[in-house]
Design a protein around this motif. Sequence first.
Motif, PDB file in Angstrom:
ATOM      1  N   ILE A 244       0.834  -1.206   0.000  1.00  0.00           N
ATOM      2  CA  ILE A 244       0.000   0.000   0.000  1.00  0.00           C
ATOM      3  C   ILE A 244       0.866   1.252   0.000  1.00  0.00           C
ATOM      4  O   ILE A 244       0.585   2.223  -0.719  1.00  0.00           O
ATOM      5  CB  ILE A 244      -0.962  -0.012   1.200  1.00  0.00           C
ATOM      6  CG1 ILE A 244      -1.955  -1.182   1.077  1.00  0.00           C
ATOM      7  CG2 ILE A 244      -1.725   1.306   1.293  1.00  0.00           C
ATOM      8  CD1 ILE A 244      -2.829  -1.387   2.311  1.00  0.00           C
ATOM      9  N   ALA A 245       1.940   1.230   0.777  1.00  0.00           N
ATOM     10  CA  ALA A 245       2.836   2.384   0.822  1.00  0.00           C
ATOM     11  C   ALA A 245       3.466   2.633  -0.544  1.00  0.00           C
ATOM     12  O   ALA A 245       3.531   3.785  -1.015  1.00  0.00           O
ATOM     13  CB  ALA A 245       3.926   2.159   1.874  1.00  0.00           C
ATOM     14  N   ALA A 246       3.917   1.573  -1.195  1.00  0.00           N
ATOM     15  CA  ALA A 246       4.541   1.715  -2.512  1.00  0.00           C
ATOM     16  C   ALA A 246       3.544   2.229  -3.540  1.00  0.00           C
ATOM     17  O   ALA A 246       3.869   3.097  -4.371  1.00  0.00           O
ATOM     18  CB  ALA A 246       5.116   0.374  -2.965  1.00  0.00           C
ATOM     19  N   ALA A 247       2.306   1.714  -3.492  1.00  0.00           N
ATOM     20  CA  ALA A 247       1.293   2.155  -4.449  1.00  0.00           C
ATOM     21  C   ALA A 247       0.920   3.612  -4.230  1.00  0.00           C
ATOM     22  O   ALA A 247       0.672   4.350  -5.195  1.00  0.00           O
ATOM     23  CB  ALA A 247       0.057   1.265  -4.331  1.00  0.00           C
ATOM     24  N   ARG A 248       0.897   4.048  -2.985  1.00  0.00           N
ATOM     25  CA  ARG A 248       0.570   5.439  -2.700  1.00  0.00           C
ATOM     26  C   ARG A 248       1.662   6.375  -3.208  1.00  0.00           C
ATOM     27  O   ARG A 248       1.390   7.490  -3.645  1.00  0.00           O
ATOM     28  CB  ARG A 248       0.349   5.630  -1.202  1.00  0.00           C
ATOM     29  CG  ARG A 248      -1.007   5.143  -0.701  1.00  0.00           C
ATOM     30  CD  ARG A 248      -2.128   5.653  -1.571  1.00  0.00           C
ATOM     31  NE  ARG A 248      -3.375   5.834  -0.842  1.00  0.00           N
ATOM     32  CZ  ARG A 248      -4.468   6.347  -1.372  1.00  0.00           C
ATOM     33  NH1 ARG A 248      -4.473   6.734  -2.643  1.00  0.00           N
ATOM     34  NH2 ARG A 248      -5.575   6.478  -0.668  1.00  0.00           N
ATOM     35  N   VAL A 249       2.918   5.924  -3.159  1.00  0.00           N
ATOM     36  CA  VAL A 249       3.996   6.711  -3.747  1.00  0.00           C
ATOM     37  C   VAL A 249       3.852   6.746  -5.266  1.00  0.00           C
ATOM     38  O   VAL A 249       4.010   7.791  -5.909  1.00  0.00           O
ATOM     39  CB  VAL A 249       5.372   6.132  -3.358  1.00  0.00           C
ATOM     40  CG1 VAL A 249       6.489   6.798  -4.159  1.00  0.00           C
ATOM     41  CG2 VAL A 249       5.619   6.305  -1.866  1.00  0.00           C
ATOM     42  N   GLU A 250       3.518   5.616  -5.846  1.00  0.00           N
ATOM     43  CA  GLU A 250       3.403   5.495  -7.305  1.00  0.00           C
ATOM     44  C   GLU A 250       2.232   6.303  -7.851  1.00  0.00           C
ATOM     45  O   GLU A 250       2.354   6.999  -8.862  1.00  0.00           O
ATOM     46  CB  GLU A 250       3.227   4.022  -7.675  1.00  0.00           C
ATOM     47  CG  GLU A 250       3.013   3.749  -9.154  1.00  0.00           C
ATOM     48  CD  GLU A 250       4.294   3.749  -9.955  1.00  0.00           C
ATOM     49  OE1 GLU A 250       4.208   3.774 -11.194  1.00  0.00           O
ATOM     50  OE2 GLU A 250       5.373   3.729  -9.346  1.00  0.00           O
ATOM     51  N   PHE A 251       1.066   6.202  -7.203  1.00  0.00           N
ATOM     52  CA  PHE A 251      -0.162   6.770  -7.759  1.00  0.00           C
ATOM     53  C   PHE A 251      -0.651   8.026  -7.041  1.00  0.00           C
ATOM     54  O   PHE A 251      -1.584   8.669  -7.519  1.00  0.00           O
ATOM     55  CB  PHE A 251      -1.273   5.713  -7.747  1.00  0.00           C
ATOM     56  CG  PHE A 251      -1.002   4.553  -8.670  1.00  0.00           C
ATOM     57  CD1 PHE A 251      -1.227   4.662 -10.030  1.00  0.00           C
ATOM     58  CD2 PHE A 251      -0.503   3.369  -8.169  1.00  0.00           C
ATOM     59  CE1 PHE A 251      -0.975   3.592 -10.884  1.00  0.00           C
ATOM     60  CE2 PHE A 251      -0.246   2.284  -9.011  1.00  0.00           C
ATOM     61  CZ  PHE A 251      -0.476   2.403 -10.374  1.00  0.00           C
ATOM     62  N   GLY A 252      -0.074   8.359  -5.903  1.00  0.00           N
ATOM     63  CA  GLY A 252      -0.506   9.540  -5.182  1.00  0.00           C
ATOM     64  C   GLY A 252      -1.710   9.281  -4.300  1.00  0.00           C
ATOM     65  O   GLY A 252      -2.210   8.160  -4.189  1.00  0.00           O
ATOM     66  N   GLU A 253      -2.196  10.327  -3.678  1.00  0.00           N
ATOM     67  CA  GLU A 253      -3.258  10.213  -2.681  1.00  0.00           C
ATOM     68  C   GLU A 253      -4.623  10.660  -3.192  1.00  0.00           C
ATOM     69  O   GLU A 253      -5.604  10.567  -2.479  1.00  0.00           O
ATOM     70  CB  GLU A 253      -2.894  11.064  -1.454  1.00  0.00           C
ATOM     71  CG  GLU A 253      -1.608  10.652  -0.760  1.00  0.00           C
ATOM     72  CD  GLU A 253      -1.773   9.411   0.100  1.00  0.00           C
ATOM     73  OE1 GLU A 253      -2.932   9.046   0.378  1.00  0.00           O
ATOM     74  OE2 GLU A 253      -0.754   8.826   0.486  1.00  0.00           O
ATOM     75  N   GLY A 254      -4.705  11.157  -4.425  1.00  0.00           N
ATOM     76  CA  GLY A 254      -5.931  11.814  -4.858  1.00  0.00           C
ATOM     77  C   GLY A 254      -7.068  10.906  -5.260  1.00  0.00           C
ATOM     78  O   GLY A 254      -8.236  11.211  -5.023  1.00  0.00           O
TER      79      GLY A 254
END
Length: 315
Positions: A244-254
């Motif tokens: 989840i942390a890696a995906a949030r870096v990849e795709f952002g929080e929006g």
Amino acid sequence: MDTYCAAVDWGTSSFRIWLLSDDGSVIAERRSHEGMTQAAKTGFENVLEAHLSAMQASQGLPVVICGMAGSRQGWREARYLTVPAKLSDIVETAVRIESAGRDIRILPGLAQRDPQHPDVMRGEETQLLGAFSGDRTTGLACMPGTHSKWVRVSGGKATGFTTYMTGELFGLIARQSILRHAVGETDSCDPKNPEFTRAVAEAYRDPTGVSRLLFSIRAGQLLYSRNSAGSFARLSGLLIGWEIAAARVEFGEGDEIHLIASGKLFGLYEAAFRSLGQTVTALDADEAVLKGLITGAWQFWPTTSNQPDYGQIKA
């Protein structure tokens, strides 16, 4: 209820087939372990016809298929669509097989042809086709599995995606690494276990330290006699939190997250997101793939019957 078509989700090691009415209702279902690996030996047509015969399907019943039957090692290759791609193009570019007097269509997968971030999927694109339908056309899909997929969908198009080998890494670490001594024979994780949610938070907060955090499982067993259930839950939480942390870096929080999953993985990922204070829209993976398959069937074999709202189709 008259049978309209058969729908198949053909994985690497699994096979699922449904008989559907023209409104998408399930008439009958069968599952087996005759995935691509086995079917490549015994014959794809032989496997399909054996299941159709057992379900007493008519000789000319058409079949729509997604998954590994369309891979290079499958029945017939259905070449990848390159993202960005409209989800509707998955149906438009299906390959056709005339076999045993049936009209058989195999849906293609998706490819990200970026030399720095190449990626592929087969099967999950059909879940996306079913999940992002009607009024839902935009969002970030999280699709847990052996190889978890995170996909950005915008205006009905898959614009980019990333695969995380979370499930496969879990299996290797739990059964073949030094941590196998800590997890023992435990084979399931309770998402309510505090070790799980604590580990999710640790990995999410410090994703660069996951290798260190993983070894703490072994050290905790040796120094504090921590039990196998807690160690198993901690391993699961660390890897999911890391993903989840890696995906949030990849795709952002929006983007709004759409969790497309079922069974144990659904419970684990939903608990992980909730523990991090992140809200998700939950979608059942079996229902999503069925919606995607019936969407293809309606286009391949038009019917004069009223087609239902996607939300009414149930697996």
